[in-house]
Design a protein around this motif. Structure first.
Motif, short mmCIF file in Angstrom:
data_model
loop_
_atom_site.label_atom_id
_atom_site.label_comp_id
_atom_site.label_asym_id
_atom_site.label_seq_id
_atom_site.Cartn_x
_atom_site.Cartn_y
_atom_site.Cartn_z
N MET A 1 1.24 -1.15 0.21
CA MET A 1 0.11 -0.07 -0.27
C MET A 1 0.85 1.06 -0.28
N SER A 2 0.13 1.97 -1.02
CA SER A 2 1.52 3.48 -1.21
C SER A 2 1.43 4.65 0.04
N THR A 3 1.72 5.47 0.68
CA THR A 3 2.01 6.02 1.41
C THR A 3 0.84 6.61 1.77
N GLU A 4 0.13 7.45 0.51
CA GLU A 4 -0.72 8.38 -0.08
C GLU A 4 -2.36 7.67 -0.06
N GLN A 5 -1.83 6.04 0.33
CA GLN A 5 -2.87 5.83 0.41
C GLN A 5 -3.09 5.48 2.05
N GLN A 6 -2.26 5.11 2.32
CA GLN A 6 -2.47 4.59 4.64
C GLN A 6 -2.78 6.45 4.53
N VAL A 7 -2.34 7.58 4.33
CA VAL A 7 -2.70 9.15 4.85
C VAL A 7 -4.14 8.92 4.30
N LEU A 8 -4.49 8.03 3.13
CA LEU A 8 -5.90 8.84 2.82
C LEU A 8 -7.30 7.70 3.57
N ASP A 9 -6.37 5.83 3.90
CA ASP A 9 -7.14 5.39 4.77
C ASP A 9 -7.29 6.38 5.87
N ARG A 10 -6.78 6.83 6.62
CA ARG A 10 -6.08 7.16 8.46
C ARG A 10 -7.33 9.07 8.69
N ILE A 11 -7.28 8.94 7.13
CA ILE A 11 -8.07 10.05 7.67
C ILE A 11 -9.77 9.49 7.49
N GLU A 12 -9.98 8.59 6.41
CA GLU A 12 -11.26 7.80 6.42
C GLU A 12 -11.22 7.92 7.77
N ARG A 13 -11.16 6.43 8.66
CA ARG A 13 -11.40 6.23 9.53
C ARG A 13 -11.63 7.36 10.39
N ALA A 14 -10.58 8.59 11.01
CA ALA A 14 -11.21 9.08 11.69
C ALA A 14 -12.45 10.27 11.68
N ARG A 15 -12.52 10.14 9.92
CA ARG A 15 -14.07 11.13 9.98
C ARG A 15 -15.07 10.00 10.59
N ARG A 16 -15.10 8.75 9.83
CA ARG A 16 -16.15 7.22 10.63
C ARG A 16 -16.00 7.49 12.27
N ARG A 17 -15.65 7.72 12.73
CA ARG A 17 -15.64 8.11 14.96
C ARG A 17 -16.84 8.83 15.33
N ARG A 18 -17.66 7.85 15.59
CA ARG A 18 -18.58 9.18 16.03
C ARG A 18 -18.50 10.59 16.76
N PRO A 19 -19.21 11.74 16.55
CA PRO A 19 -18.61 12.79 17.38
C PRO A 19 -19.17 12.95 18.50
N VAL A 20 -17.68 13.54 19.28
CA VAL A 20 -17.91 14.29 20.23
C VAL A 20 -17.37 16.00 20.86
N VAL A 21 -17.76 15.95 21.92
CA VAL A 21 -17.28 16.87 22.45
C VAL A 21 -16.58 16.92 23.56
N ARG A 22 -15.27 17.08 23.34
CA ARG A 22 -14.20 16.54 24.56
C ARG A 22 -14.18 17.42 25.69
N GLU A 23 -14.04 18.58 25.09
CA GLU A 23 -13.74 19.99 25.84
C GLU A 23 -15.03 20.26 27.04
N GLU A 24 -14.25 20.43 28.37
CA GLU A 24 -15.71 20.76 29.37
C GLU A 24 -16.55 22.24 29.27
N ARG A 25 -15.74 23.30 27.55
CA ARG A 25 -16.37 24.12 27.93
C ARG A 25 -16.06 24.62 26.22
N ILE A 26 -17.31 25.44 26.04
CA ILE A 26 -17.41 25.68 24.49
C ILE A 26 -16.46 26.95 24.21
N THR A 27 -15.73 26.60 23.45
CA THR A 27 -14.82 27.39 22.97
C THR A 27 -15.34 28.79 21.82
N LEU A 28 -14.19 29.34 21.32
CA LEU A 28 -14.67 30.16 19.79
C LEU A 28 -14.33 29.57 18.92
N ALA A 29 -13.64 28.17 18.88
CA ALA A 29 -14.00 27.21 17.56
C ALA A 29 -14.94 26.37 17.50
N HIS A 30 -16.35 26.19 18.38
CA HIS A 30 -17.10 25.88 17.94
C HIS A 30 -18.28 26.72 17.67
#
Length: 364
Positions: A1-30
């Motif tokens: 598997m090429s390095t490029e494909q490994q990067v794309l696979d890693r991004i795809e796995r991260a995106r499929r994780r269920r969204p979670v708010v890890r911060e305890e307080r709201i930030t401007l980024a939200h």
């Protein structure tokens, strides 16, 4: 598997994780429109309010109500938005016309003709009454230009230092008069991606108006009502040939197209050389290390259309004054799914990800 494909696979796995708010307080980024906003909306609000009308997370909800006077169903679009721009006045506009145009545009992205708005004001103690008159006059002029009426509203006043002068919330109702079904999940391989004009001007104008940088540039906000140019596009390409319409506000074109790619499970491939950006906006972004793809617009939208009708779509957009500089900026491909790629001017390809936060907070 090429390095490029490994990067794309890693991004795809991260995106499929269920969204979670890890911060305890709201930030401007939200509130940036980026990845933190998406996590907040999905992990808090969607979980709490989940229903079939909300789940698509489009610019507005499409409501099909009971029989009208002539015994037919009434199709409405319904949307709401809040405006917290700082400063309140900037080259090309102010918080008042921004509040009207932004909600008009959200209705237009649903394929609707805007009709009625409500306006809610949160005013800070100490706001000059003359500033409020100026904002109200701007809203009235924008509503008249968009042929909508502000028919109800509310006003609250909070203590000094708690509202940055003025916040406005507008809610809009529009009529869906064409048999259209527009969705971020409707893009298909072979489709074309268009933008209605040069991008990034609104965010750049607001940023310079703050005076934080010793930069002078003749940049004005692109804030404008888009329902007219959208109507021309829908009339030119009936029968489902227009798949998706999204106005490129918080997070810019990059964020909008990432949402489309994810919802449709397709790849969006952009051509850097085809993306219209005015030279003065490009110059400011280069000086500050910003990418215009992530800078907000308030008078530009992205359209995904049947690829066989891309030329007709472009002609329809350019026939309207607000679409004179429209461009075809990319295509939809089957893979890599749920990703946006940019073919750069020097011949490379890079992934256009969703930012966690926003380099330009409080611009709409």
């Amino acid at each position: 598997m090429s390095t490029e494909q490994q990067v794309l696979d890693r991004i795809e796995r991260a995106r499929r994780r269920r969204p979670v708010v890890r911060e305890e307080r709201i930030t401007l980024a939200h509130g940036s429109g980026g990845r933190a906003t998406q996590a907040l909306v999905q992990a808090v609000f969607l979980d709490a309010f989940r229903n079939p009308l909300l789940e698509p997370l489009e610019d507005g909800a499409t409501l099909r109500l009971g029989a009208g006077e002539e015994g037919v169903r009434v199709n409405l679009a319904f949307t709401t938005d809040s405006y917290v721009v700082s400063p309140l006045f900037f080259p090309g506009g102010d918080i008042g016309d921004l509040a009207v145009n932004g909600t008009v545009n959200d209705l237009a992205m649903c394929g609707a003709r805007p009709r009625y708005l409500s306006a809610g004001f949160i005013l800070e103690e100490g706001l000059p009454v003359e500033d409020l008159r100026r904002i109200a006059a701007s809203m009235a002029a924008a509503a008249a230009a968009a042929e909508v009426e502000i028919v109800t509203g509310d006003t609250k006043v909070v203590q000094r230092g708690r509202a940055d002068g003025c916040y406005i919330t507008t809610t809009g109702v529009g009529l869906i008069e064409r048999p259209v079904t527009l969705s971020s999940a409707a893009a298909r391989p072979g489709d074309a991606v268009l933008v209605s004009g040069p991008i990034g001007a609104h965010g750049a104008a607001v940023m310079l108006a703050r005076g934080d940088f010793d930069i002078e540039a003749a940049i004005v906000s692109d804030t404008a009502p888009l329902h007219g140019v959208v109507a021309g596009l829908l009339d030119a390409l009936p029968g489902g040939r227009v798949r998706t319409l999204r106005d490129a506000t918080r997070g810019g074109v990059a964020t909008v197209l990432n949402e489309v790619a994810a919802a449709s499970n397709v790849a969006v491939v952009l051509e850097e050389a085809a993306i219209p950006v005015r030279p003065e906006v490009t110059g400011v972004c280069e000086l500050l290390g910003l990418d215009p793809l992530y800078v907000a617009c308030e008078g530009r939208f992205v359209a995904v259309v049947d690829g066989e009708h891309a030329a007709g779509a472009l002609d329809a957009l350019r026939a309207h004054p607000l679409g004179e500089q429209a461009a075809i900026i990319g295509t939809v491909a089957p893979e890599p799914a749920a990703m946006v790629l940019l073919r750069t001017a020097v011949g490379g390809t890079r992934v256009v990800e969703v930012l966690v936060g926003d380099p330009l907070p409080r611009i709409c």
